[in-house]
Scaffold this motif. Structure first.
Motif: not given
Length: 250
Positions: A89-98
């Motif tokens: 979830l943390a990685q997904l949030k990072d990519f989504w924010e990107l």
């Protein structure tokens, strides 16, 4: 599903047909498409022998293809082999924010520089596709994510910065595995179609401020929205995998 999200003009313009891909390139492309397309379950081991039989090739091109996917970050080592990478979830949030940052930059750069103009021909051609989908909406399902990715790639391409578009496409691929389960209802697909048309019409007609606001609302303007969408998509992905496993059991 891993078809090109947009087609570039042929720079050569010559009569020679494109070269046929080598066996290793063909196997890599098929493996990559299956990974991005949801063709492998999140807990399915990618065994060389089984994949070689599936594609009718020896283990060597499969091994090379898996090594390239490993370098791409699309698969990863697990306890007893290789598996499709499923972001946390943390990685997904990072990519989504990107993705959100890259999406909005395509409009912001035109707002900041009055000499920049979006390519109206690109916008018009893509709008025609979405007008057609509004008349005959596609069935909801994971494959709709490719249509969604193409919209965002074309909107970015029209802004005139190829590097920005390439980065957006790459970021989209890293979260496609989860995002593909964000389009499982008619209401979600219908909302995406309507929002895409609204955004692109604003940009086409030079209403960049309105287009920026509409795009920001569409992709998730706050981290709270990003987190909520990421959690919902991951939940749907897990449910979908469970249904597939149940269907395969005798």
């Amino acid at each position: 599903m891993d078809s090109p999200l947009y087609t570039r003009p042929d720079p050569g313009g010559g009569p020679c047909p494109p070269a046929m891909p080598s066996l290793r390139e063909s196997v890599y492309a098929k493996l990559r498409a299956a990974v991005l397309d949801g063709g492998f379950g999140p807990r399915e081991r990618l065994a060389e022998t089984r994949l070689a039989a599936r594609f009718g090739v020896s283990r060597t091109p499969v091994r090379e293809g898996l090594a390239r996917l490993l370098a791409d970050g699309l698969i990863e080592h697990g306890d007893d082999g290789l598996f499709v990478t499923v972001p946390s979830l943390a990685q997904l949030k990072d990519f989504w924010e990107l993705r959100v940052t890259l999406e909005l930059r395509g409009i912001v750069r035109a707002e900041e520089d009055s000499c920049l103009r979006h390519d109206r021909a690109v916008l018009t051609a893509e709008l025609e596709r979405w007008y057609a989908m509004r008349e005959r909406p596609p069935a909801p399902g994971p494959r709709f994510v490719v249509e969604d990715e193409r919209f965002h790639a074309e909107l970015s391409r029209a802004s005139g910065n190829p590097a920005l578009t390439a980065a957006l496409v790459a970021a989209g691929e890293r979260v496609r595995r989860v995002r593909m389960y964000d389009f499982l209802t008619e209401a979600r697909v219908g909302a995406a179609i309507a929002e895409h048309i609204e955004i692109m019409e604003h940009v086409r007609d030079g209403r960049l401020g309105e287009g920026h606001r509409a795009l920001r609302a569409h992709v998730g303007g706050s981290m709270a929205v990003v987190t909520e969408r990421a959690q919902q998509a991951m939940t749907q992905m897990a449910l979908h995998a469970d249904r597939l496993r149940a269907a395969r059991q005798p």
